[in-house]
Design an enzyme around this catalytic site. Structure first.
Site, mmCIF file in Angstrom:
data_model
loop_
_atom_site.group_PDB
_atom_site.id
_atom_site.type_symbol
_atom_site.label_atom_id
_atom_site.label_comp_id
_atom_site.label_asym_id
_atom_site.label_seq_id
_atom_site.Cartn_x
_atom_site.Cartn_y
_atom_site.Cartn_z
ATOM 1 N N GLY A 50 0.814 -1.221 0.000
ATOM 2 C CA GLY A 50 0.000 0.000 0.000
ATOM 3 C C GLY A 50 0.843 1.264 0.000
ATOM 4 O O GLY A 50 0.395 2.307 0.473
ATOM 5 N N ASP A 102 -3.452 -3.815 -18.918
ATOM 6 C CA ASP A 102 -2.421 -2.763 -19.076
ATOM 7 C C ASP A 102 -2.518 -2.062 -20.430
ATOM 8 O O ASP A 102 -1.494 -1.745 -21.052
ATOM 9 C CB ASP A 102 -1.020 -3.394 -18.908
ATOM 10 C CG ASP A 102 -0.837 -3.994 -17.519
ATOM 11 O OD1 ASP A 102 -0.045 -4.939 -17.400
ATOM 12 O OD2 ASP A 102 -1.506 -3.523 -16.589
ATOM 13 N N GLU A 129 6.408 6.367 -9.054
ATOM 14 C CA GLU A 129 4.986 6.043 -8.880
ATOM 15 C C GLU A 129 4.371 6.953 -7.837
ATOM 16 O O GLU A 129 3.253 7.480 -7.980
ATOM 17 C CB GLU A 129 4.812 4.590 -8.431
ATOM 18 C CG GLU A 129 5.199 3.586 -9.480
ATOM 19 C CD GLU A 129 4.997 2.172 -8.998
ATOM 20 O OE1 GLU A 129 4.088 1.933 -8.200
ATOM 21 O OE2 GLU A 129 5.758 1.292 -9.439
ATOM 22 N N HIS A 142 1.022 1.104 -13.375
ATOM 23 C CA HIS A 142 1.798 -0.062 -13.830
ATOM 24 C C HIS A 142 3.274 0.315 -13.802
ATOM 25 O O HIS A 142 3.650 1.384 -14.315
ATOM 26 C CB HIS A 142 1.358 -0.447 -15.252
ATOM 27 C CG HIS A 142 2.082 -1.629 -15.803
ATOM 28 N ND1 HIS A 142 1.844 -2.912 -15.358
ATOM 29 C CD2 HIS A 142 3.057 -1.715 -16.738
ATOM 30 C CE1 HIS A 142 2.643 -3.746 -16.019
ATOM 31 N NE2 HIS A 142 3.386 -3.042 -16.857
HETATM 32 C C1 GRF Z 1 4.005 -1.246 -7.378
HETATM 33 O O1 GRF Z 1 5.173 -1.441 -8.126
HETATM 34 C C2 GRF Z 1 2.873 -0.999 -8.333
HETATM 35 O O2 GRF Z 1 3.301 -0.386 -9.529
HETATM 36 C C3 GRF Z 1 2.398 -2.361 -8.626
HETATM 37 O O3 GRF Z 1 2.404 -2.966 -7.340
HETATM 38 C C4 GRF Z 1 3.578 -2.533 -6.668
HETATM 39 C C5 GRF Z 1 3.325 -2.369 -5.195
HETATM 40 O O4 GRF Z 1 2.466 -1.273 -5.002
HETATM 41 N N1 GRF Z 1 1.113 -2.369 -9.257
HETATM 42 P P1 GRF Z 1 2.128 -0.765 -3.486
HETATM 43 O O5 GRF Z 1 3.455 -0.521 -2.796
HETATM 44 O O6 GRF Z 1 1.345 -1.884 -2.806
HETATM 45 O O7 GRF Z 1 1.332 0.495 -3.682
#
Ligand code: GRF
Length: 216
Positions: free
Chosen positions: A13, A146, A175, A110
């Site tokens: 998360g 995607d 991200e 993604h």
């Molecule tokens: C991240 O790399 C995201 O791009 C992918 O899941 C990974 C973990 O995301 N979809 P988070 O740390 O749980 O937000």
């Protein structure tokens, strides 16, 4: 009125945390009304609970068929009546009925510069392909994996000798920049989809090749 959103997670998360931080700091006019996970163990659920945000867990193994899980997930999301559904580290593909139920109201992040490296293991594949630039993409979700209209991308440089972990960490930082920014733009009504492509403030989304890689 803040944009009501439901966030779907499967794990850490960290993107949820980045979104909540942006909301707290007034960088994004949205409100997380619920966090839904397919995994009881998702650490992001604790983050939501600590903030008094509603949570729900919809586990695939609790259902006799995938379609029943899809339907339960759709019902759970609809029950909160969000304006936007935000997939943030959600590791299941949504069923076509779920995607169809919320047209152009589901976004995903993604960890690659789409259309490059759709699917899983993007950092390993980027390293194996010896690309010089990698990154992350925020896009609308369509039934094909995607493949929806791209809202924002963030690029990073791939360094010689990069490990998969080092590259993943660099991309994750990007991200955490572009997801809150994407939500800000969406909350302000500045994103439109025309002929399958996003316009931001009426202008086409810049091509990933033209992006300046984030400082690393
Ligand atoms: C991240 O790399 C995201 O791009 C992918 O899941 C990974 C973990 O995301 N979809 P988070 O740390 O749980 O937000």
């Amino acid at each position: 009125m803040p944009l009501p959103i439901v966030v779907l997670i499967s794990g850490t998360g960290s993107n949820l945390r980045a979104v909540l931080g942006a909301i707290d700091e007034g960088r994004c006019d949205a409100r997380v009304i619920a966090v839904i996970s397919d995994r009881e163990s998702a650490k992001g659920l604790d983050l939501a609970r600590d903030r008094g945000i509603a949570t729900a867990v919809i586990k695939l193994k609790d259902f006799a068929a995938r379609e029943l899980w899809d339907a339960a997930l759709t019902r759970a999301i609809a029950g909160y009546d969000p304006a936007l559904i935000v997939l943030a580290g959600f590791m299941k593909l949504l069923g076509t009925h779920t995607v169809a139920r919320f047209p152009q109201r589901i976004i995903n992040i993604h960890p690659a510069l789409l259309p490059a490296f759709k699917g899983l293991d993007t950092h390993r594949r980027a390293l194996e392909s010896r690309v010089e630039r990698h990154g992350a993409t925020v896009h609308f979700v369509v039934p094909e994996m995607d493949s929806g209209p791209i809202i924002l991308q963030g690029a990073v440089s791939v360094h010689p000798g990069d490990s998969e972990e080092a590259l993943a960490a660099r991309v994750l930082k990007t991200e955490h920049r572009i997801y809150p920014l994407s939500l800000k733009l969406l909350a302000e009504g500045r994103v439109k989809v025309v002929d399958g492509h996003c316009l931001i403030d009426g202008l086409p989304v810049p091509d990933s090749e033209s992006l300046v890689p984030d400082p690393t």
